[in-house]
Design a protein around this motif. Sequence first.
Motif, short mmCIF file in Angstrom:
data_model
loop_
_atom_site.label_atom_id
_atom_site.label_comp_id
_atom_site.label_asym_id
_atom_site.label_seq_id
_atom_site.Cartn_x
_atom_site.Cartn_y
_atom_site.Cartn_z
N SER A 1 1.80 0.17 38.46
CA SER A 1 1.23 1.50 38.30
C SER A 1 0.43 1.63 37.01
O SER A 1 -0.33 2.59 36.85
CB SER A 1 2.34 2.55 38.32
N HIS A 2 0.60 0.66 36.08
CA HIS A 2 -0.06 0.74 34.77
C HIS A 2 -0.93 -0.48 34.45
O HIS A 2 -1.85 -0.35 33.63
CB HIS A 2 0.99 0.88 33.65
N ARG A 3 -0.64 -1.62 35.08
CA ARG A 3 -1.29 -2.85 34.63
C ARG A 3 -1.62 -3.78 35.80
O ARG A 3 -1.14 -3.61 36.92
CB ARG A 3 -0.38 -3.60 33.65
N ILE A 4 -2.42 -4.79 35.46
CA ILE A 4 -2.61 -5.97 36.30
C ILE A 4 -2.03 -7.14 35.53
O ILE A 4 -2.42 -7.40 34.38
CB ILE A 4 -4.10 -6.23 36.61
N HIS B 1 8.48 -15.06 32.44
CA HIS B 1 7.75 -15.85 31.46
C HIS B 1 6.53 -15.10 30.96
O HIS B 1 6.15 -14.04 31.48
CB HIS B 1 7.33 -17.18 32.07
N THR B 2 5.89 -15.66 29.95
CA THR B 2 4.69 -15.04 29.38
C THR B 2 3.55 -15.06 30.41
O THR B 2 3.34 -16.06 31.11
CB THR B 2 4.25 -15.79 28.12
N CYS B 3 2.82 -13.97 30.47
CA CYS B 3 1.71 -13.87 31.41
C CYS B 3 0.58 -13.06 30.77
O CYS B 3 0.70 -12.59 29.64
CB CYS B 3 2.16 -13.22 32.71
N LEU B 4 -0.52 -12.91 31.50
CA LEU B 4 -1.64 -12.10 31.05
C LEU B 4 -1.48 -10.68 31.57
O LEU B 4 -1.07 -10.47 32.71
CB LEU B 4 -2.97 -12.68 31.55
N SER B 5 -1.86 -9.71 30.73
CA SER B 5 -1.73 -8.31 31.12
C SER B 5 -3.04 -7.58 30.83
O SER B 5 -3.64 -7.75 29.77
CB SER B 5 -0.59 -7.65 30.34
N LEU B 6 -3.48 -6.78 31.82
CA LEU B 6 -4.67 -5.93 31.66
C LEU B 6 -4.28 -4.51 32.00
O LEU B 6 -3.88 -4.22 33.14
CB LEU B 6 -5.80 -6.40 32.57
N PHE B 7 -4.37 -3.60 31.01
CA PHE B 7 -4.03 -2.21 31.27
C PHE B 7 -5.10 -1.57 32.15
O PHE B 7 -6.31 -1.76 31.93
CB PHE B 7 -3.90 -1.43 29.95
#
Length: 402
Positions: free
Chosen positions: A44-47, A59-65
């Motif tokens: 609902s907030h990010r990709i 684990h660590t991942c990429l986040s796009l708001f």
Amino acid sequence: MNRFEYVESQLHANENYIRRDIGVRLYDGDVKTNFEGGELVLTSHRILWGQPGDISRGHTCLSLFLHHVIFFEEEVLGPFSFGRSKKVVVHLSEARMDKKPGPSDNSIYSYIKLSFKEGLDPNFIVHLSDTIVRRTWELAPIVPINYPDSNTQHSGDNAKPLPRIKTRTGIIGIERSLQEQQKATDESISMAFQDLKKLMGMAKDMVSISKTISAKIRERQGDITEDETVRFKSYLMSLGIDDPVTRDAYKSSNEYFKQLAKQLADILEEPINEVGGMMTLTDVYCRVNRARGLELLSPEDLLNASRQLASLGLPIVLRVFDSGVMVLQSRSHDDNAIADAIADLIKEKASLTAEELAQSEGISVLLARERLLVTEKRGKACRDDTIEALRFYPNLFLERDD
């Protein structure tokens, strides 16, 4: 790519999971990146983007708001793009100064592309659009989790793990393949209709050519035998390509309706006789417009032309029954003869309904009912009106022994 951040793959308290897609590659503008074959999670907030299994394991991942998204669109592929993956172009606002570290600090592009190797699910577009319209991040903002070490997983009070979903690649692959086939079919149908429009544009030229062929046949030029002439004439007549009478060819409406009435008599005399000497005006309308091709008649023009039939002494005339039903009938049509024939048929069958008469005579139910009413009007049948049907019986009073 400078809008992406490195984060721990956990949902926050106000954040909701929406969908997961696999086989996704990230583009920085039009440039391919090394982030390929990963899984994409929409919340609902990010990709979120990560290698297969990393996101569900925390684990660590990429986040796009999603507040960066200005608008998005499906990339339009060219005619020679067969085999290329479907892409979604996401246009973004400027990166914020307080952004966490990510894969890139600077980018010359204001958009990214999401490339779906296994086919773009149409529901992804629907879900992404619905999420952006809702703008949940404005109604329920999330508080970022501060981790002391980016390589260590923590689960705070305001964080929750992403749901572990078993991806049934076989089923999903089949569904996406069917969706791609359906879309390809829709595109093929669209192309076919474009070709149909071109064909309709050539229709008048085809009519002109057919008239030339008809003239040559009438003159019997060449080595065309009598049988071939008759057969080819029947083909042309079945196509309905004779010159239609049009309004723009006459100065006055009266002259137009007279000429149209003559044409109606020419093309309908034989068909009306074949169906018993009478045809409803609705059937006439369908038959005439099918024969005229692109030069369609309006119902008003057909009615006005039909009213001219009697005054011109043509072999068919317009008739209006007491019920208001309009028909074109042969001038030689005899109601008494029809009533006698139907009276004999009623006597033979013991009784008849309009449906039974229509099936027996090969005419419409509406016309069959009118014929039964005419027979009754002449005293040669009696009715029995029940909830089941209107049934007609022989008039036994005519056979009463004095």
